[in-house]
Design a protein around this motif. Structure first.
Motif, mmCIF file in Angstrom:
data_model
loop_
_atom_site.group_PDB
_atom_site.id
_atom_site.type_symbol
_atom_site.label_atom_id
_atom_site.label_comp_id
_atom_site.label_asym_id
_atom_site.label_seq_id
_atom_site.Cartn_x
_atom_site.Cartn_y
_atom_site.Cartn_z
ATOM 1 N N GLU A 1 0.807 -1.218 0.000
ATOM 2 C CA GLU A 1 0.000 0.000 0.000
ATOM 3 C C GLU A 1 0.843 1.272 0.000
ATOM 4 N N ALA A 2 2.134 1.171 0.330
ATOM 5 C CA ALA A 2 3.001 2.348 0.284
ATOM 6 C C ALA A 2 3.160 2.884 -1.134
ATOM 7 N N ALA A 3 2.820 2.071 -2.131
ATOM 8 C CA ALA A 3 2.891 2.526 -3.522
ATOM 9 C C ALA A 3 1.728 3.437 -3.889
ATOM 10 N N LYS A 4 0.633 3.317 -3.151
ATOM 11 C CA LYS A 4 -0.604 4.002 -3.554
ATOM 12 C C LYS A 4 -0.740 5.364 -2.875
ATOM 13 N N THR A 5 0.233 6.243 -3.159
ATOM 14 C CA THR A 5 0.210 7.574 -2.576
ATOM 15 C C THR A 5 0.276 8.614 -3.684
ATOM 16 N N ALA A 6 -0.135 9.829 -3.345
ATOM 17 C CA ALA A 6 -0.072 10.925 -4.314
ATOM 18 C C ALA A 6 1.375 11.210 -4.714
ATOM 19 N N GLU A 7 2.311 11.033 -3.777
ATOM 20 C CA GLU A 7 3.712 11.298 -4.076
ATOM 21 C C GLU A 7 4.249 10.331 -5.128
ATOM 22 N N VAL A 8 3.946 9.057 -4.975
ATOM 23 C CA VAL A 8 4.393 8.073 -5.965
ATOM 24 C C VAL A 8 3.731 8.343 -7.304
ATOM 25 N N VAL B 1 -0.048 -2.477 -6.818
ATOM 26 C CA VAL B 1 0.633 -1.997 -8.023
ATOM 27 C C VAL B 1 -0.323 -1.933 -9.206
ATOM 28 N N THR B 2 -1.205 -2.907 -9.349
ATOM 29 C CA THR B 2 -2.153 -2.828 -10.460
ATOM 30 C C THR B 2 -3.130 -1.669 -10.263
ATOM 31 N N ASP B 3 -3.514 -1.384 -9.015
ATOM 32 C CA ASP B 3 -4.339 -0.200 -8.743
ATOM 33 C C ASP B 3 -3.613 1.071 -9.176
ATOM 34 N N LEU B 4 -2.347 1.176 -8.791
ATOM 35 C CA LEU B 4 -1.553 2.367 -9.093
ATOM 36 C C LEU B 4 -1.279 2.487 -10.592
ATOM 37 N N ALA B 5 -0.798 1.408 -11.212
ATOM 38 C CA ALA B 5 -0.483 1.452 -12.638
ATOM 39 C C ALA B 5 -1.725 1.762 -13.460
ATOM 40 N N VAL C 1 -8.772 -6.934 -12.138
ATOM 41 C CA VAL C 1 -9.949 -7.199 -12.973
ATOM 42 C C VAL C 1 -11.071 -6.235 -12.602
ATOM 43 N N GLY C 2 -11.668 -5.631 -13.593
ATOM 44 C CA GLY C 2 -12.836 -4.803 -13.319
ATOM 45 C C GLY C 2 -12.669 -3.334 -13.623
ATOM 46 N N GLY C 3 -11.447 -2.899 -13.872
ATOM 47 C CA GLY C 3 -11.246 -1.522 -14.297
ATOM 48 C C GLY C 3 -11.196 -0.488 -13.191
ATOM 49 N N LYS C 4 -11.257 -0.910 -11.921
ATOM 50 C CA LYS C 4 -11.110 0.060 -10.829
ATOM 51 C C LYS C 4 -9.633 0.357 -10.621
ATOM 52 N N THR C 5 -9.303 1.631 -10.545
ATOM 53 C CA THR C 5 -7.934 2.040 -10.286
ATOM 54 C C THR C 5 -7.956 3.099 -9.196
ATOM 55 N N GLY C 6 -6.817 3.319 -8.519
ATOM 56 C CA GLY C 6 -6.856 4.369 -7.518
ATOM 57 C C GLY C 6 -5.693 4.344 -6.564
ATOM 58 N N ILE C 7 -5.689 5.360 -5.694
ATOM 59 C CA ILE C 7 -4.696 5.481 -4.638
ATOM 60 C C ILE C 7 -5.407 5.767 -3.319
ATOM 61 N N ASN C 8 -4.648 5.708 -2.235
ATOM 62 C CA ASN C 8 -5.188 5.980 -0.907
ATOM 63 C C ASN C 8 -4.895 7.422 -0.498
ATOM 64 N N THR C 9 -5.650 7.914 0.471
ATOM 65 C CA THR C 9 -5.340 9.181 1.117
ATOM 66 C C THR C 9 -5.306 8.939 2.622
ATOM 67 N N GLY C 10 -4.978 9.959 3.378
ATOM 68 C CA GLY C 10 -4.968 9.812 4.822
ATOM 69 C C GLY C 10 -6.343 9.571 5.391
ATOM 70 N N LEU D 1 -9.975 6.221 -2.084
ATOM 71 C CA LEU D 1 -10.939 7.315 -2.186
ATOM 72 C C LEU D 1 -10.708 8.171 -3.423
ATOM 73 N N VAL D 2 -9.529 8.081 -4.022
ATOM 74 C CA VAL D 2 -9.229 8.808 -5.258
ATOM 75 C C VAL D 2 -8.923 7.778 -6.337
#
Length: 361
Positions: free
Chosen positions: A72-79, A106-110, A138-147, A152-153
């Protein structure tokens, strides 16, 4: 050697999920001479990355690779902004491609990088974890985390293809593999009870992809088919797709308040027991189906309780209030009203929630 299974995911655009030995050969179908490709990889996936780079290069692609933080450290706005900057420096255009190699994070982020760069470029996912292949990729959902919460994004951006060689899954730790099986079991409860029967027949073999590769492929294919059927009918989670979040409202709350130190599947496992307890108290499911949640998940070695949770109710309740399925101040839970009969429980009484929580604490 187990045969390759292909699941077609409908929609616009549709795409295929290929699971089986040698599926990496299909990667060349998505490139042409001169096409630039960014491979976004999780640490520790060097062998898969090297094989992917070779396949892409042989097809004439110009390949750039980058490794992002683990899990989950990959799923940040900074990355994310770092990857945007990389694409900008390299002059990536709408004709180019993003490939994600790794687990669900990683698939969420990519996927989100592909969805947002120039308002959308193609992507292909190479999930190397059970969670990645049956859920995130699978399914087309992508995204990152917030605090403030998980995923949520994000954006809906289906890939061009998903490729998974079972050999990649055998490189996972047992704990990570079993955690991913929680999403498979979820599909059994909401739509395909054969999954539960396969697990119950021999939980030990189900928990070890090396013990029975054909069983591993069968479980993956069945779970992917459940998700494909739902996604084809409801890409943007307007109604039916919410059923895929069975156990996730409570599970995401656990992840949030634990600072994402819990494995996703472990949190969802407890979340499924929580909503089964909630449905039982609401008169929707009988005691046998409630008990089956604990028995199936427990037999795989997945957690069915949240240690210390009794003291965290206020935090859990607040986190669930930020769940994507909530409407205003009203909580909405995906529950069962029978095996493979998902429904929604809207605005349950607070005492009912507390009681269900106490049962998993």
């Amino acid at each position: 050697m187990s045969a390759t299974r292909t699941v077609e995911v409908g929609g616009q655009p549709g795409y295929a999920v290929h699971v089986g030995p040698g599926v990496l050969d299909r990667l060349a179908e998505h490139v042409r001479p001169g096409r630039r490709v960014l491979v976004v990889a999780q640490p520790g996936r060097e062998v898969v990355v090297a094989d992917a780079v070779e396949a892409l290069g042989s097809a004439g692609a110009r390949v750039l690779t980058t490794t992002v933080p683990d899990a989950e450290a990959a799923k940040t706005a900074e990355v994310l902004t770092g990857l945007w900057a990389l694409l900008g420096r390299e002059g990536f255009t709408r004709d180019d491609l993003v490939v994600g190699v790794g687990g669900g994070a990683v698939t969420d982020l990519a996927g989100f990088v592909a969805a947002t760069w120039l308002r959308g470029v193609d992507s292909v996912m190479l999930p190397t974890s059970m969670l990645g292949v049956v859920d995130a990729a699978v399914g087309g959902k992508t995204g990152i985390n917030t605090g403030e919460g998980k995923n949520l994004v994000g954006a809906f951006h289906p890939p061009r293809a998903v490729l998974c060689d079972p050999a990649w899954l055998r490189t996972m730790s047992r704990a990570d593999y079993v955690s991913g099986l929680a999403e498979v079991v979820k599909c059994g409860f909401i739509a395909d009870p054969v999954i539960l029967e396969l697990v119950e027949a021999d939980p030990e073999r189900a928990a070890d992809p090396a013990a029975d590769p054909e069983l591993a492929v069968e479980l993956v294919a069945r779970a992917v088919q459940v998700k494909a059927d739902v996604v084809a009918a409801d890409l943007r989670e307007a109604s039916l797709r919410e059923i895929l979040n069975y156990g996730h409202t409570f599970g995401h709350a656990v992840e949030l308040i634990e600072g994402y130190t819990w494995r996703h599947g472990d949190a969802v496992s407890v979340g499924m027991v929580f909503v089964a307890e909630l449905a039982h108290r609401a008169g929707l499911v009988d005691g046998d189906l409630l008990a089956r949640h604990r028995s199936v998940l427990g037999a795989l070695g997945l957690p069915t309780a949240y240690p210390g949770g009794a003291d965290r109710w206020a935090d859990l309740r607040a986190a669930m209030g930020r769940d994507k399925k909530s409407r205003g101040d009203t909580l909405r839970f995906v529950v069962l009203e029978g095996l493979a009969r998902p429904t929604r429980l809207v605005g349950p009484d607070e005492e009912l929630l507390r009681s269900a929580h106490a049962a998993v604490s």
